[in-house]
Design a protein around this motif. Structure first.
Motif, PDB file in Angstrom:
ATOM      1  N   LEU A  81       0.791  -1.368   0.111  1.00 41.14           N
ATOM      2  CA  LEU A  81       0.040  -0.044   0.128  1.00 41.14           C
ATOM      3  C   LEU A  81       0.796   1.049  -0.096  1.00 41.14           C
ATOM      4  CD1 LEU A  81      -3.037  -0.584   2.421  1.00 41.14           C
ATOM      5  CD2 LEU A  81      -3.226   0.066   0.195  1.00 41.14           C
ATOM      6  N   TYR A 192      -1.636  -3.104   7.709  1.00 41.74           N
ATOM      7  CA  TYR A 192      -2.217  -1.811   7.849  1.00 41.74           C
ATOM      8  C   TYR A 192      -3.804  -2.145   8.315  1.00 41.74           C
ATOM      9  CZ  TYR A 192      -4.967   2.232   6.161  1.00 41.74           C
ATOM     10  OH  TYR A 192      -5.527   3.528   6.013  1.00 41.74           O
ATOM     11  N   HIS A 193      -4.179  -3.271   8.021  1.00 41.85           N
ATOM     12  CA  HIS A 193      -5.461  -3.769   8.602  1.00 41.85           C
ATOM     13  C   HIS A 193      -5.319  -4.329  10.029  1.00 41.85           C
ATOM     14  CE1 HIS A 193      -7.010  -3.458   4.703  1.00 41.85           C
ATOM     15  NE2 HIS A 193      -6.502  -4.233   4.022  1.00 41.85           N
ATOM     16  N   LEU A 194      -4.294  -5.048  10.581  1.00 38.04           N
ATOM     17  CA  LEU A 194      -4.359  -5.738  11.815  1.00 38.04           C
ATOM     18  C   LEU A 194      -3.933  -4.665  12.651  1.00 38.04           C
ATOM     19  CD1 LEU A 194      -3.135  -9.572  11.297  1.00 38.04           C
ATOM     20  CD2 LEU A 194      -5.328  -8.640  11.703  1.00 38.04           C
ATOM     21  N   ARG A 196      -4.102  -1.487  12.629  1.00 34.26           N
ATOM     22  CA  ARG A 196      -4.435   0.023  12.257  1.00 34.26           C
ATOM     23  C   ARG A 196      -4.222   1.183  13.196  1.00 34.26           C
ATOM     24  NH1 ARG A 196      -8.406   1.370   8.313  1.00 34.26           N
ATOM     25  NH2 ARG A 196      -7.450  -0.599   7.193  1.00 34.26           N
TER      26      ARG A 196
ATOM     27  N   SER B 159      -8.284 -12.483  12.112  1.00 38.43           N
ATOM     28  CA  SER B 159      -9.142 -11.453  11.728  1.00 38.43           C
ATOM     29  C   SER B 159      -9.643 -11.505  10.638  1.00 38.43           C
ATOM     30  CB  SER B 159      -8.211 -10.342  12.019  1.00 38.43           C
ATOM     31  OG  SER B 159      -9.153  -8.866  11.862  1.00 38.43           O
ATOM     32  N   GLU B 161     -11.638  -9.463   7.827  1.00 43.06           N
ATOM     33  CA  GLU B 161     -11.756  -8.136   7.701  1.00 43.06           C
ATOM     34  C   GLU B 161     -12.913  -8.099   6.260  1.00 43.06           C
ATOM     35  OE1 GLU B 161      -9.748  -5.543   9.024  1.00 43.06           O
ATOM     36  OE2 GLU B 161      -9.034  -7.176  10.275  1.00 43.06           O
ATOM     37  N   LEU B 216     -11.691   5.380   2.776  1.00 48.18           N
ATOM     38  CA  LEU B 216     -10.816   4.351   2.531  1.00 48.18           C
ATOM     39  C   LEU B 216      -9.831   3.992   3.698  1.00 48.18           C
ATOM     40  CD1 LEU B 216      -9.700   5.180  -1.000  1.00 48.18           C
ATOM     41  CD2 LEU B 216     -10.757   3.013  -0.256  1.00 48.18           C
ATOM     42  N   ALA B 217     -10.036   4.977   4.737  1.00 48.58           N
ATOM     43  CA  ALA B 217      -9.264   4.354   6.072  1.00 48.58           C
ATOM     44  C   ALA B 217     -10.175   4.040   6.938  1.00 48.58           C
ATOM     45  CB  ALA B 217      -8.364   5.690   6.499  1.00 48.58           C
ATOM     46  N   ARG B 219     -12.156   1.692   9.310  1.00 46.20           N
ATOM     47  CA  ARG B 219     -12.326   0.398   9.754  1.00 46.20           C
ATOM     48  C   ARG B 219     -12.931   0.299  11.319  1.00 46.20           C
ATOM     49  NH1 ARG B 219      -8.582  -2.988  13.100  1.00 46.20           N
ATOM     50  NH2 ARG B 219      -8.769  -5.298  12.142  1.00 46.20           N
ATOM     51  N   ASN B 255     -14.459  -3.064   7.171  1.00 47.80           N
ATOM     52  CA  ASN B 255     -13.051  -2.332   6.837  1.00 47.80           C
ATOM     53  C   ASN B 255     -13.197  -1.943   5.275  1.00 47.80           C
ATOM     54  OD1 ASN B 255     -10.321  -1.675   6.198  1.00 47.80           O
ATOM     55  ND2 ASN B 255      -9.435  -3.562   7.145  1.00 47.80           N
ATOM     56  N   SER B 257     -11.018  -0.209   3.856  1.00 44.69           N
ATOM     57  CA  SER B 257      -9.733  -0.174   3.057  1.00 44.69           C
ATOM     58  C   SER B 257      -9.465  -1.184   2.238  1.00 44.69           C
ATOM     59  CB  SER B 257      -8.518  -0.301   4.225  1.00 44.69           C
ATOM     60  OG  SER B 257      -8.827   0.811   5.169  1.00 44.69           O
ATOM     61  N   LEU B 258     -10.530  -2.374   2.276  1.00 42.12           N
ATOM     62  CA  LEU B 258     -10.131  -3.665   1.691  1.00 42.12           C
ATOM     63  C   LEU B 258     -10.441  -3.148   0.250  1.00 42.12           C
ATOM     64  CD1 LEU B 258      -9.317  -5.835   3.330  1.00 42.12           C
ATOM     65  CD2 LEU B 258     -11.866  -7.070   2.815  1.00 42.12           C
ATOM     66  N   GLU B 271     -11.379 -10.639   3.564  1.00 40.01           N
ATOM     67  CA  GLU B 271      -9.812 -11.211   3.758  1.00 40.01           C
ATOM     68  C   GLU B 271      -9.776 -12.057   5.409  1.00 40.01           C
ATOM     69  OE1 GLU B 271      -6.663  -8.573   3.049  1.00 40.01           O
ATOM     70  OE2 GLU B 271      -7.131  -8.580   0.848  1.00 40.01           O
TER      71      GLU B 271
END
Lengths: 213, 395
Positions: A81, A192-194, A196, B159, B161, B216-217, B219, B255, B257-258, B271
């Motif tokens: 990203l 970035y997801h986990l 955040r 996790s 998402e 987009l950010a 979550r 989320n 952002s995915l 995911e």
């Protein structure tokens, strides 16, 4: 869980990258580009790496974030990203040819149907010429592509230039610009997801810092 | 490590490898757990061929495919995924079907990889496709099945998402179709910088860009403040999925952002992430456009689990397959017929017996004993035991 790991590209970007991190309040005093390549400071572990390795570390999740040039990302093709344009380390990918021989080489291209292009960046070069529909032979060199036309190794070069002084010193002129590059904040998508909550504030602060420059 | 063989035996081609018995046994345990989960949701197995025609629809660029000419001069491709093969097959064989098709697979796929990246060119994918139904309950079913499959394998700390491609698409509704495609191509590559630069260049205003950046950010809780069509659907899918699969409380993280790499996704996407893996363990979502590419448009959703990544995450978190029954290594005495009779008798009592020494136990406990006659054997250490008693002890 291990601390957040931040990979920094060694070389021309490092000082600006450290200044950016200092500006957003991170303690990077012990990251000095010396022999110690992994430095823990507070909640963050810094990892100094060669630019192209920085992209690899972040892509594979060995580091969570990184600061690396767009040029490196383009050449590596790493999947990560790209979140913030940090606006330092500006340079351009260009196609360059000997000043006095541009016409001759174009004539040769019409005649022979192919040009030889020396470059350290074969992926960027190949994609550019494929996109333009120009048939070229890429000659990969490990350094100093700018001497290739002088010694007859290749007709043209694809190289990264900041000011253009090196090109001029070697009697080369820009034929066309391929892309502009600056330093980028990159993040491993899974991290970035986990993570955040840890990463988002850094992204926000760096984005704000970059905007104010 | 022993001494190397005298003449060098070439290793398999780059990106291919031998799966040795210990690992193979673990993979079979994973396969069993997955296929039990798939069956419990009514999914039936399906086995498309390993090779497809290269002119068929493909999800990957040409340089990521392993292609070759067959003896007929046709360009063929080792399948890079199963979803595309299922889409083709459904368009051909089930084009008149009106109900829901529930299909499951566990099979190797092949992807070309650049050298020197340590990347595999062949690996197992396990997954399901739900063809026909659309709407939140169908999306929730597939999402819940993924969570259930991973937890039935024994994976903890995953996790899941959950995003929505449609929501992201709506953020760029004001752009022309062409500009939007450029922006989307950037987003799919992960290039947010490029996406916003292109969007601004195509006339998107600062306020709209700031809004897109914030969405987009978003979550978790953040999405409650996102007011874009599709967010309600996303939340409904997660709530339904939590009803279908009682996992860890509040599993399923919204989320936005995915953004999957593949272009055919249209709606809810998801995911499965794990701290032990730098890459997603599974990806999936709604792909209503893919079947249309084969001339038979129908809603579809599904997921694919990258089995080696699941295996690594399981292994790194201390998982080992449940113990298999002990193996008796039966050393024949003077009379081979007695040993043969003894082996047959032990096996009839449910004991696994290998005659002679065992070089590769693959993690199974081995008890070694010498056949005395058709009834008794002498275990290592000297104890003499009758066949029936040993069967009882090992049961």
């Amino acid at each position: 869980m291990r601390p957040l790991r931040f990979a920094l590209a060694q070389g021309v970007l490092l000082n600006d990258a450290l200044a950016a991190l200092r500006a957003i309040g991170l303690d990077v005093s012990r990251v000095d580009g010396g022999r110690q390549l992994v430095v823990r400071s507070g909640d963050v572990e810094y990892l100094l790496a060669r630019p192209s390795d920085t992209a690899t570390y972040v892509e594979r999740g060995a580091a969570d974030l990184g600061i690396v040039g767009k040029d490196v990302l383009m050449e590596s093709g790493a999947r990560l990203l790209e979140l913030v344009d940090l606006r330092f380390g500006a340079c351009r990918f260009v196609v360059a040819a000997p000043k006095d021989a541009l016409e001759r080489s174009l004539d040769e291209y019409r005649h022979l149907g192919s040009l030889e292009v020396a470059t350290k960046y074969p992926r960027v070069a190949e994609e550019h010429f494929r996109h333009r529909g120009i048939a070229v032979e890429i000659v990969k060199v490990a350094g100093s592509a700018e001497v290739a036309p002088q010694v007859g190794l290749a007709d043209w070069i694809v190289d990264l230039v900041a000011t253009g002084a090196t090109l001029a010193a070697n009697g080369l002129a820009v034929v066309e610009e391929i892309a502009a590059s600056t330093a980028r904040l990159v993040v491993n998508p899974s991290a970035y997801h986990l993570r955040r909550q840890e990463i988002a504030p850094l992204v926000e602060r760096l984005a704000k810092w970059a905007e104010c420059r | 490590m022993g001494s190397p063989p005298r003449t060098a035996i070439p290793a398999p081609p780059r990106g291919f490898r031998d799966i040795l018995p210990t690992e193979a046994r673990e993979l079979r345990a994973i396969e069993r757990a997955l296929s039990d989960s798939f069956t419990a949701y009514g999914y039936v197995p399906l086995e498309p061929p390993m090779v497809e025609r290269a002119d068929s629809e493909s999800v990957l660029a040409g340089d990521r495919l392993m292609r070759f000419l067959d003896r007929d001069g046709d360009l063929v491709v080792l399948r890079p995924d199963i979803t595309t093969a299922v889409a083709r097959l459904v368009a051909q064989r089930y084009h008149d079907a009106t109900g829901a098709l529930r299909l499951a697979y566990f099979a190797p796929v092949f992807r070309e990889q650049p050298a020197m990246l340590g990347a595999e060119r062949e690996y197992d994918q396990a997954g399901v496709e739900l063809v026909g139904p659309s709407g939140p309950l169908a999306d929730a079913e597939v999402l819940a099945l993924l969570a259930e499959s991973l937890s039935r394998c024994g994976l903890r700390g995953t996790s899941i998402e959950v995003g929505h491609v449609g929501v992201v698409r709506r953020l760029f509704d004001d752009l022309t179709v062409d500009a939007r495609e450029v922006v989307f191509a950037d987003l799919r590559r992960g290039d947010r910088v490029g996406a916003f630069t292109h969007a601004r260049g195509a006339g998107m205003g600062d306020a709209a860009i700031e809004r897109a950046r914030a969405v987009l950010a978003a979550r978790g809780r953040d999405i409650e403040s996102v007011d874009v069509e599709g967010v309600t659907e996303l939340r409904e899918v997660i709530h339904l999925a939590r009803e279908l699969h009682q996992g860890e409380p509040l599993w399923g993280v919204p989320n936005l952002s995915l953004m999957p790499e593949l272009p055919y996704y249209t709606g809810v996407v998801f995911e499965a992430l794990h701290p032990e893996s730098g890459f997603p363990i599974a990806t999936g979502g709604r792909y209503d456009l893919l079947l249309g590419a084969f001339g038979a448009p129908r809603p579809a959703t599904g997921f694919a689990i990258n089995v080696p990544r699941l295996h690594l995450a399981l292994f790194a978190s201390g998982w080992r397959p449940s113990r298999e029954r002990t193996l008796v290594s039966l050393i024949p005495g003077r009379d081979p017929r007695e040993a043969a009779r003894l082996a047959a008798r032990l096996r009839s009592k449910g004991v696994a017996v290998a005659i002679g020494a065992v070089a590769e136990p693959a993690g199974v406990t081995v008890v070694s004993g010498e056949a005395i006659d058709g009834e008794r054997l002498r275990l290592q250490g000297g104890r003499v035991v009758a066949c029936d008693d040993l069967a009882r002890e090992l049961a």
